[in-house]
Design a protein around this motif. Structure first.
Motif, PDB file in Angstrom:
ATOM      1  N   SER A  59       0.810  -1.229   0.000  1.00 20.72           N
ATOM      2  CA  SER A  59       0.000   0.000   0.000  1.00 20.72           C
ATOM      3  C   SER A  59       0.841   1.275   0.000  1.00 20.72           C
ATOM      4  N   ALA A  60       2.116   1.174  -0.334  1.00 23.20           N
ATOM      5  CA  ALA A  60       2.979   2.357  -0.385  1.00 23.20           C
ATOM      6  C   ALA A  60       2.546   3.272  -1.522  1.00 23.20           C
ATOM      7  N   VAL A  61       2.718   4.568  -1.316  1.00 20.57           N
ATOM      8  CA  VAL A  61       2.432   5.576  -2.334  1.00 20.57           C
ATOM      9  C   VAL A  61       3.674   6.443  -2.470  1.00 20.57           C
ATOM     10  N   SER A  62       4.102   6.673  -3.703  1.00 23.83           N
ATOM     11  CA  SER A  62       5.320   7.430  -3.959  1.00 23.83           C
ATOM     12  C   SER A  62       5.159   8.242  -5.231  1.00 23.83           C
ATOM     13  N   THR A  63       5.970   9.273  -5.377  1.00 23.06           N
ATOM     14  CA  THR A  63       6.056  10.006  -6.648  1.00 23.06           C
ATOM     15  C   THR A  63       7.356   9.665  -7.367  1.00 23.06           C
ATOM     16  N   ASP A  64       8.221   8.900  -6.727  1.00 20.34           N
ATOM     17  CA  ASP A  64       9.523   8.529  -7.288  1.00 20.34           C
ATOM     18  C   ASP A  64       9.359   7.410  -8.313  1.00 20.34           C
ATOM     19  N   THR A  65       9.786   7.661  -9.532  1.00 24.49           N
ATOM     20  CA  THR A  65       9.650   6.640 -10.576  1.00 24.49           C
ATOM     21  C   THR A  65      10.737   5.572 -10.505  1.00 24.49           C
ATOM     22  N   LYS A 112      12.785   1.580 -13.208  1.00 21.41           N
ATOM     23  CA  LYS A 112      12.153   2.869 -13.490  1.00 21.41           C
ATOM     24  C   LYS A 112      10.742   2.576 -13.969  1.00 21.41           C
ATOM     25  N   LEU A 113       9.766   3.114 -13.251  1.00 20.86           N
ATOM     26  CA  LEU A 113       8.361   2.854 -13.531  1.00 20.86           C
ATOM     27  C   LEU A 113       7.643   4.140 -13.938  1.00 20.86           C
ATOM     28  N   THR A 114       6.405   3.997 -14.345  1.00 24.76           N
ATOM     29  CA  THR A 114       5.605   5.121 -14.837  1.00 24.76           C
ATOM     30  C   THR A 114       4.713   5.665 -13.728  1.00 24.76           C
ATOM     31  N   ARG A 115       4.595   6.991 -13.679  1.00 23.98           N
ATOM     32  CA  ARG A 115       3.701   7.633 -12.698  1.00 23.98           C
ATOM     33  C   ARG A 115       2.241   7.385 -13.067  1.00 23.98           C
ATOM     34  N   GLY A 116       1.398   7.529 -12.059  1.00 25.29           N
ATOM     35  CA  GLY A 116      -0.045   7.428 -12.266  1.00 25.29           C
ATOM     36  C   GLY A 116      -0.543   5.992 -12.404  1.00 25.29           C
ATOM     37  N   TYR A 149       3.594 -13.345  -1.008  1.00 22.32           N
ATOM     38  CA  TYR A 149       2.281 -12.735  -1.198  1.00 22.32           C
ATOM     39  C   TYR A 149       2.508 -11.394  -1.892  1.00 22.32           C
ATOM     40  N   PRO A 150       1.749 -11.092  -2.961  1.00 19.40           N
ATOM     41  CA  PRO A 150       1.993  -9.849  -3.717  1.00 19.40           C
ATOM     42  C   PRO A 150       1.786  -8.595  -2.870  1.00 19.40           C
ATOM     43  N   ARG A 151       2.638  -7.609  -3.112  1.00 19.72           N
ATOM     44  CA  ARG A 151       2.506  -6.299  -2.476  1.00 19.72           C
ATOM     45  C   ARG A 151       2.064  -5.289  -3.526  1.00 19.72           C
ATOM     46  N   THR A 152       1.152  -4.432  -3.140  1.00 21.52           N
ATOM     47  CA  THR A 152       0.613  -3.399  -4.016  1.00 21.52           C
ATOM     48  C   THR A 152       1.227  -2.056  -3.647  1.00 21.52           C
ATOM     49  N   PHE A 153       1.590  -1.274  -4.642  1.00 22.84           N
ATOM     50  CA  PHE A 153       2.059   0.087  -4.391  1.00 22.84           C
ATOM     51  C   PHE A 153       1.649   0.967  -5.573  1.00 22.84           C
ATOM     52  N   THR A 154       1.635   2.260  -5.333  1.00 24.42           N
ATOM     53  CA  THR A 154       1.194   3.220  -6.357  1.00 24.42           C
ATOM     54  C   THR A 154       2.260   4.294  -6.534  1.00 24.42           C
ATOM     55  N   ILE A 155       2.477   4.658  -7.785  1.00 20.63           N
ATOM     56  CA  ILE A 155       3.329   5.808  -8.082  1.00 20.63           C
ATOM     57  C   ILE A 155       2.387   6.879  -8.625  1.00 20.63           C
ATOM     58  N   LYS A 156       2.157   7.905  -7.813  1.00 25.77           N
ATOM     59  CA  LYS A 156       1.192   8.929  -8.192  1.00 25.77           C
ATOM     60  C   LYS A 156       1.878  10.031  -8.987  1.00 25.77           C
ATOM     61  N   GLU A 157       1.056  10.810  -9.656  1.00 24.67           N
ATOM     62  CA  GLU A 157       1.537  11.954 -10.427  1.00 24.67           C
ATOM     63  C   GLU A 157       2.139  12.973  -9.473  1.00 24.67           C
ATOM     64  N   LYS A 158       3.116  13.741  -9.949  1.00 24.37           N
ATOM     65  CA  LYS A 158       3.692  14.808  -9.125  1.00 24.37           C
ATOM     66  C   LYS A 158       2.652  15.895  -8.955  1.00 24.37           C
ATOM     67  N   GLU A 159       2.652  16.487  -7.804  1.00 21.74           N
ATOM     68  CA  GLU A 159       1.679  17.551  -7.509  1.00 21.74           C
ATOM     69  C   GLU A 159       2.204  18.900  -7.888  1.00 21.74           C
TER      70      GLU A 159
END
Length: 127
Positions: free
Chosen positions: A43-49, A93-97, A117-127
């Motif tokens: 459930s991590a959220v980051s802006t770092d690609t 290196k991953l894609t934002r959003g 067990y799979p872990r989910t994380f999100t790379i959100k758009e820069k604000e």
């Protein structure tokens, strides 16, 4: 008749060589071993690609298979990575959003651990 003396010596050397070399032939069964994931956390959220995937070493494991998908393993739209490495850290290196899931298993020449067990994380758009 003297050449018959060498036959027992050759047999003894063959047995000793075989016994000492068994470790190379028979690998430990790792099917009951587990790999402990370090990060990214579930459930991590980051802006770092540039994401660092890390886990703890497992003694008898020779290599690790890392898989990263989007958005999840239950609904794979893109297989982002399926890589094998002897190390316990991989940078991608991953894609934002996007939402991602990752999992890992250990491998050796004769067996593998179960996937973590799979872990989910999100790379959100820069604000």
């Amino acid at each position: 008749m003297r050449h018959y003396i060498f036959i027992p010596i050759i047999l003894i050397l063959a047995v000793v060589t075989t016994l000492l070399g068994c470790e190379d032939i028979f690998e430990k069964d790792i099917s009951k071993e587990q790999v402990t994931l370090v990060g990214p956390a579930d459930s991590a959220v980051s802006t770092d690609t540039l994401q660092k995937f890390a886990w703890e070493y497992v003694g008898p494991v020779a290599n690790y298979q890392l898989q990263v998908v989007t958005p999840s393993f239950n609904n794979i739209q893109t297989l982002v990575a399926d890589t094998i490495t002897p190390y316990n850290l991989v940078e991608l290196k991953l894609t934002r959003g996007r939402q991602y899931q990752w999992r890992l298993r250990g491998l050796n020449g004769s067996s593998s651990t179960v996937y973590s067990y799979p872990r989910t994380f999100t790379i959100k758009e820069k604000e």
